[in-house]
Design a protein around this motif. Structure first.
Motif, PDB file in Angstrom:
ATOM      1  N   ALA A  82      49.279  52.178  29.559  1.00 43.89           N
ATOM      2  CA  ALA A  82      50.489  52.989  29.698  1.00 43.89           C
ATOM      3  C   ALA A  82      51.379  52.883  28.466  1.00 43.89           C
ATOM      4  O   ALA A  82      52.103  53.814  28.123  1.00 43.89           O
ATOM      5  CB  ALA A  82      51.267  52.565  30.952  1.00 43.89           C
ATOM      6  N   ARG A  83      51.303  51.750  27.800  1.00 43.75           N
ATOM      7  CA  ARG A  83      52.140  51.529  26.618  1.00 43.75           C
ATOM      8  C   ARG A  83      51.436  51.859  25.314  1.00 43.75           C
ATOM      9  O   ARG A  83      52.066  52.225  24.328  1.00 43.75           O
ATOM     10  CB  ARG A  83      52.639  50.092  26.615  1.00 43.75           C
ATOM     11  CG  ARG A  83      53.770  49.920  27.625  1.00 43.75           C
ATOM     12  CD  ARG A  83      53.788  48.542  28.242  1.00 43.75           C
ATOM     13  NE  ARG A  83      54.738  48.447  29.318  1.00 43.75           N
ATOM     14  CZ  ARG A  83      54.480  48.763  30.580  1.00 43.75           C
ATOM     15  NH1 ARG A  83      53.321  49.260  30.925  1.00 43.75           N
ATOM     16  NH2 ARG A  83      55.395  48.621  31.511  1.00 43.75           N
ATOM     17  N   CYS A  84      50.104  51.733  25.305  1.00 48.72           N
ATOM     18  CA  CYS A  84      49.347  51.981  24.068  1.00 48.72           C
ATOM     19  C   CYS A  84      47.928  52.408  24.448  1.00 48.72           C
ATOM     20  O   CYS A  84      47.095  51.545  24.755  1.00 48.72           O
ATOM     21  CB  CYS A  84      49.346  50.734  23.184  1.00 48.72           C
ATOM     22  SG  CYS A  84      48.486  50.963  21.624  1.00 48.72           S
ATOM     23  N   SER A  85      47.684  53.688  24.435  1.00 42.42           N
ATOM     24  CA  SER A  85      46.385  54.222  24.831  1.00 42.42           C
ATOM     25  C   SER A  85      45.255  53.595  24.013  1.00 42.42           C
ATOM     26  O   SER A  85      45.331  53.489  22.799  1.00 42.42           O
ATOM     27  CB  SER A  85      46.388  55.738  24.640  1.00 42.42           C
ATOM     28  OG  SER A  85      45.158  56.272  25.032  1.00 42.42           O
ATOM     29  N   GLY A  86      44.223  53.157  24.726  1.00 44.04           N
ATOM     30  CA  GLY A  86      43.063  52.562  24.076  1.00 44.04           C
ATOM     31  C   GLY A  86      43.161  51.067  23.854  1.00 44.04           C
ATOM     32  O   GLY A  86      42.203  50.440  23.419  1.00 44.04           O
ATOM     33  N   SER A  87      44.301  50.477  24.175  1.00 46.83           N
ATOM     34  CA  SER A  87      44.516  49.056  23.869  1.00 46.83           C
ATOM     35  C   SER A  87      43.654  48.112  24.698  1.00 46.83           C
ATOM     36  O   SER A  87      43.407  46.981  24.282  1.00 46.83           O
ATOM     37  CB  SER A  87      45.991  48.684  24.038  1.00 46.83           C
ATOM     38  OG  SER A  87      46.404  48.897  25.373  1.00 46.83           O
TER      39      SER A  87
END
Length: 120
Positions: A82-87
């Protein structure tokens, strides 16, 4: 004014360390795994009672690990995404691999934990 390397290192060391939410639980998993491994190494496979006790201990480990993976997959990874796509994609693939290994460990432990009939 000239800043020396030692001064920069001292400033960097004084900075607050980066929070690592994985370190605690993963640090706790290692002794649990080591304890099971040591018990397995000390076990007399011809002692049915000891075989059952150690097998139970070893089988508790995959059960705990699956619960841990499930928690991370359900709660941690969606929050990261939700905060950093792909993380969380790399760790998600690692979790899939862990799940395969856990299933194999459980199956092999179950297979060896069944007492074999004694040969006369």
């Amino acid at each position: 004014m000239k800043i020396r390397t030692l001064e920069i290192a001292a400033i960097a060391a004084a900075a607050a360390p980066r929070f690592d939410m994985y370190v605690g639980i993963h640090k706790d998993l290692r002794p649990m795994m080591t304890d099971a491994l040591l018990a397995l190494g000390r076990m007399d496979p011809d002692d049915a009672e000891e075989l059952t006790e150690v097998s139970t201990r070893v089988l508790a480990l995959p059960e705990f690990c699956i619960g841990h993976l499930s928690h991370e997959n359900k709660h941690v990874h969606p929050a990261l995404e939700a905060r950093c796509s792909g993380s969380s994609s790399r760790i998600a693939h690692e979790h899939e691999e862990h799940e395969r290994h856990i299933a194999r460990l459980s199956a092999e432990t179950m297979a060896i934990s069944e007492p074999t009939p004694e040969v006369a």
